[in-house]
Design a protein around this motif. Sequence first.
Motif, PDB file in Angstrom:
ATOM      1  N   GLY A   1       4.543 -16.009  -5.417  1.00 30.97           N
ATOM      2  CA  GLY A   1       4.479 -17.007  -6.488  1.00 30.97           C
ATOM      3  C   GLY A   1       4.550 -18.429  -5.966  1.00 30.97           C
ATOM      4  N   SER A   2       5.400 -18.660  -4.981  1.00 27.96           N
ATOM      5  CA  SER A   2       5.509 -20.004  -4.401  1.00 27.96           C
ATOM      6  C   SER A   2       4.211 -20.421  -3.724  1.00 27.96           C
ATOM      7  N   ILE A   3       3.662 -19.519  -2.937  1.00 25.31           N
ATOM      8  CA  ILE A   3       2.408 -19.844  -2.248  1.00 25.31           C
ATOM      9  C   ILE A   3       1.279 -20.011  -3.258  1.00 25.31           C
ATOM     10  N   GLU A   4       1.256 -19.151  -4.261  1.00 25.59           N
ATOM     11  CA  GLU A   4       0.205 -19.232  -5.286  1.00 25.59           C
ATOM     12  C   GLU A   4       0.348 -20.510  -6.118  1.00 25.59           C
ATOM     13  N   ALA A   5       1.550 -21.057  -6.236  1.00 24.80           N
ATOM     14  CA  ALA A   5       1.749 -22.317  -6.959  1.00 24.80           C
ATOM     15  C   ALA A   5       1.401 -23.525  -6.089  1.00 24.80           C
ATOM     16  N   ILE A   6       1.611 -23.411  -4.797  1.00 22.55           N
ATOM     17  CA  ILE A   6       1.346 -24.528  -3.888  1.00 22.55           C
ATOM     18  C   ILE A   6      -0.148 -24.716  -3.650  1.00 22.55           C
ATOM     19  N   THR A   7      -0.896 -23.632  -3.555  1.00 21.35           N
ATOM     20  CA  THR A   7      -2.307 -23.759  -3.195  1.00 21.35           C
ATOM     21  C   THR A   7      -3.144 -24.533  -4.215  1.00 21.35           C
ATOM     22  N   PRO A   8      -2.935 -24.387  -5.541  1.00 21.14           N
ATOM     23  CA  PRO A   8      -3.733 -25.238  -6.431  1.00 21.14           C
ATOM     24  C   PRO A   8      -3.345 -26.719  -6.308  1.00 21.14           C
ATOM     25  N   LEU A   9      -2.083 -26.978  -5.975  1.00 18.37           N
ATOM     26  CA  LEU A   9      -1.678 -28.370  -5.753  1.00 18.37           C
ATOM     27  C   LEU A   9      -2.413 -28.955  -4.544  1.00 18.37           C
ATOM     28  N   ILE A  10      -2.510 -28.162  -3.492  1.00 19.68           N
ATOM     29  CA  ILE A  10      -3.240 -28.602  -2.299  1.00 19.68           C
ATOM     30  C   ILE A  10      -4.704 -28.826  -2.656  1.00 19.68           C
ATOM     31  N   GLY A  11      -5.287 -27.873  -3.375  1.00 15.18           N
ATOM     32  CA  GLY A  11      -6.682 -28.010  -3.793  1.00 15.18           C
ATOM     33  C   GLY A  11      -6.896 -29.238  -4.657  1.00 15.18           C
TER      34      GLY A  11
ATOM     35  N   GLY B   1       2.206 -19.917 -10.493  1.00 20.17           N
ATOM     36  CA  GLY B   1       3.293 -19.402  -9.667  1.00 20.17           C
ATOM     37  C   GLY B   1       4.186 -18.436 -10.416  1.00 20.17           C
ATOM     38  N   LEU B   2       4.518 -18.756 -11.654  1.00 23.27           N
ATOM     39  CA  LEU B   2       5.371 -17.889 -12.468  1.00 23.27           C
ATOM     40  C   LEU B   2       4.679 -16.562 -12.765  1.00 23.27           C
ATOM     41  N   ALA B   3       3.418 -16.629 -13.183  1.00 19.70           N
ATOM     42  CA  ALA B   3       2.677 -15.399 -13.474  1.00 19.70           C
ATOM     43  C   ALA B   3       2.577 -14.522 -12.229  1.00 19.70           C
ATOM     44  N   THR B   4       2.323 -15.137 -11.086  1.00 20.21           N
ATOM     45  CA  THR B   4       2.198 -14.367  -9.847  1.00 20.21           C
ATOM     46  C   THR B   4       3.538 -13.752  -9.457  1.00 20.21           C
ATOM     47  N   THR B   5       4.630 -14.496  -9.612  1.00 18.17           N
ATOM     48  CA  THR B   5       5.950 -13.963  -9.296  1.00 18.17           C
ATOM     49  C   THR B   5       6.242 -12.709 -10.124  1.00 18.17           C
ATOM     50  N   VAL B   6       5.981 -12.787 -11.411  1.00 18.59           N
ATOM     51  CA  VAL B   6       6.236 -11.651 -12.296  1.00 18.59           C
ATOM     52  C   VAL B   6       5.314 -10.479 -11.954  1.00 18.59           C
ATOM     53  N   MET B   7       4.030 -10.769 -11.773  1.00 16.71           N
ATOM     54  CA  MET B   7       3.058  -9.701 -11.506  1.00 16.71           C
ATOM     55  C   MET B   7       3.323  -9.004 -10.164  1.00 16.71           C
ATOM     56  N   VAL B   8       3.681  -9.774  -9.142  1.00 15.47           N
ATOM     57  CA  VAL B   8       3.951  -9.172  -7.831  1.00 15.47           C
ATOM     58  C   VAL B   8       5.236  -8.356  -7.878  1.00 15.47           C
ATOM     59  N   THR B   9       6.262  -8.863  -8.529  1.00 15.48           N
ATOM     60  CA  THR B   9       7.510  -8.106  -8.653  1.00 15.48           C
ATOM     61  C   THR B   9       7.254  -6.770  -9.343  1.00 15.48           C
ATOM     62  N   LEU B  10       6.499  -6.805 -10.435  1.00 19.42           N
ATOM     63  CA  LEU B  10       6.155  -5.562 -11.133  1.00 19.42           C
ATOM     64  C   LEU B  10       5.273  -4.669 -10.264  1.00 19.42           C
ATOM     65  N   GLY B  11       4.338  -5.271  -9.532  1.00 21.63           N
ATOM     66  CA  GLY B  11       3.446  -4.500  -8.669  1.00 21.63           C
ATOM     67  C   GLY B  11       4.185  -3.778  -7.561  1.00 21.63           C
ATOM     68  N   VAL B  12       5.169  -4.443  -6.958  1.00 20.04           N
ATOM     69  CA  VAL B  12       5.956  -3.802  -5.895  1.00 20.04           C
ATOM     70  C   VAL B  12       6.739  -2.627  -6.472  1.00 20.04           C
TER      71      VAL B  12
END
Length: 185
Positions: free
Chosen positions: A44-54, A140-151
């Motif tokens: 989630g952190s990385i997924e939130a940072i990359t659009p900021l970089i873009g 970032g929030l959506a990715t954090t939730v989705m990855v936690t559920l996915g694991v």
Amino acid sequence: MNPLALLLLALSMSTDAFAVAIGKGASLKNPRFFEALRMGLIFGSIEAITPLIGWLIGNVAASYVDAWGHWIAFAVLVALGLHMLYEGLSPSREEIEKPSRHSFLKIALTAFGTSIDAMAVGVGLAFVEVSIFLAAGLIGLATTVMVTLGVMLGRVVGSLFGQKAEIIGGLTLIAVGAWILSGNL
């Protein structure tokens, strides 16, 4: 951009990470919630940072990100997927116990591979009326939730399929890489 569109954008940015997280969870020995949450927070952190970089790169690198971003994501995910396939097909694998957690570097590289598209989205968001911080936060929030559920879902898959779960995880990474590549050719 309206809030519903931002929410749909955030969810769509997290679907590839969700698929990868299932494979990552399946390759672990009985992952607990806190390990799943750890992985979710890293993704989630990385997924939130990359659009900021873009978004910051904006016009300067738009053509580079558009032209090469999908190839970079493809290469990273295929390399990690091939590594997982190698480990899953290794004859000595049965003697080696599954790890209880993945290294930060392995998780971060996988997260980066699935977040290249979010960087490209960030470039596009530089040209529309949107709060980039709200968009990045929702992604970032959506990715954090989705990855936690996915694991955690991967935990069930891993217990059902055993060593084959590592192979499934590797194939999932390669499939996500191919999907990213095919969608951008």
